[in-house]
Design an enzyme around this catalytic site. Sequence first.
Site, short mmCIF file in Angstrom:
data_model
loop_
_atom_site.label_atom_id
_atom_site.label_comp_id
_atom_site.label_asym_id
_atom_site.label_seq_id
_atom_site.Cartn_x
_atom_site.Cartn_y
_atom_site.Cartn_z
N SER A 16 67.72 32.78 59.93
CA SER A 16 67.77 33.60 61.24
C SER A 16 67.64 32.63 62.50
O SER A 16 67.13 31.56 62.28
CB SER A 16 66.63 34.60 61.42
OG SER A 16 66.46 35.07 62.68
N TYR A 30 57.72 37.11 61.03
CA TYR A 30 59.16 37.13 60.44
C TYR A 30 59.57 35.73 60.93
O TYR A 30 60.34 34.90 60.15
CB TYR A 30 60.01 37.99 61.08
CG TYR A 30 61.74 38.01 60.88
CD1 TYR A 30 61.91 38.24 59.34
CD2 TYR A 30 62.47 37.65 61.83
CE1 TYR A 30 63.22 38.15 59.48
CE2 TYR A 30 63.90 37.53 61.52
CZ TYR A 30 64.12 37.76 60.08
OH TYR A 30 65.76 37.79 59.97
#
Length: 265
Positions: free
Chosen positions: A141, A154
């Site tokens: 990501s 995350y």
Amino acid sequence: MKLQGTRVLLTGAAGGIGTALANRLAQRGAHLVLLGRDEKALAALAARLRVAGQPVHALPVDLLDPLARQLAVAHSIELLGGVDLLINCAGLSSFRPFPDEAEQHIEHIVQLNLLTPMLLARQLLPGMLARGQGRIVNIGSTFGSIGFAWFTAYSASKFGLRGFSEALRRELDGTGVGVTYVAPRAVKTGFNTSAVYRMAEEVKMHMDAPDWVAEKIVAAIETGAKDLYLGFPEKLFARLNGFIPRFIDGGLRRQNRLMERFARG
Ligand SMILES: NC(=O)c1ccc[n+]([C@@H]2O[C@H](COP(=O)([O-])OP(=O)(O)OC[C@H]3O[C@@H](n4cnc5c(N)ncnc54)[C@H](OP(=O)(O)O)[C@@H]3O)[C@@H](O)[C@H]2O)c1
């Protein structure tokens, strides 16, 4: 890597990006094992893709269960006769103040986003190395390069995945087995909660279509790219954060305050 006849193990296959990837891989003639927990969704996807003629297997598994994970990999090798391409796409997110995170959810995020890709790669690498060819693709990501407020657990997991990908790529140099790290920015899938969608609208966060992301990932696999950072200016900021993080701190300060309201629910 030529995808025709390539034997692929794809995690998160019934998710937004996973389904778009499965579609493209099947179109290009890859042989697939699709992993995920949702048995019905996986079976429906496999049935649809099988129409194209090549082998597609649906294998329901909870990747957080170590024994089930190991058995699923062994079964995948048996079904395909070996795995040439591992795509670690399954993932879990969270958008809330870090102290409010449940301890178990933090463990699950790190387990699924970081440890699972490492352990799947470890189990599949001996076969790839013996054949002198293969590829491991880790879906990271933008938040694996820019630590994002309210996505702290995350971000940490994706930073780890990026580090794992880089180290493994260097370790495997010259073996014929490659590693591709992919860093999408936000993507319009069920991964993001309604709070994330509302926040994204408020701060004008760009959101890509899963089909576009999947097309870029498949192209990166075909060309053997070592990494793929998607979206401008996000990919520039991801690089800049490595050099001058204070510049990014300043740039994000106002946005972080806007995001806070949504993260606190
Ligand atoms: N969407 C975004 O904004 C975005 C942005 C950047 C990066 N990414 C990354 O892209 C990847 C795919 O995201 P996506 O948007 O396609 O998400 P998604 O639609 O939520 O798909 C994620 C998949 O992970 C699977 N999964 C979750 N927990 C699992 C478990 N314990 N065992 C096995 N499978 C499990 C889910 O399958 P089941 O429900 O069947 O278990 C689901 O199909 C993730 O790694 C994510 O971090 C996403």
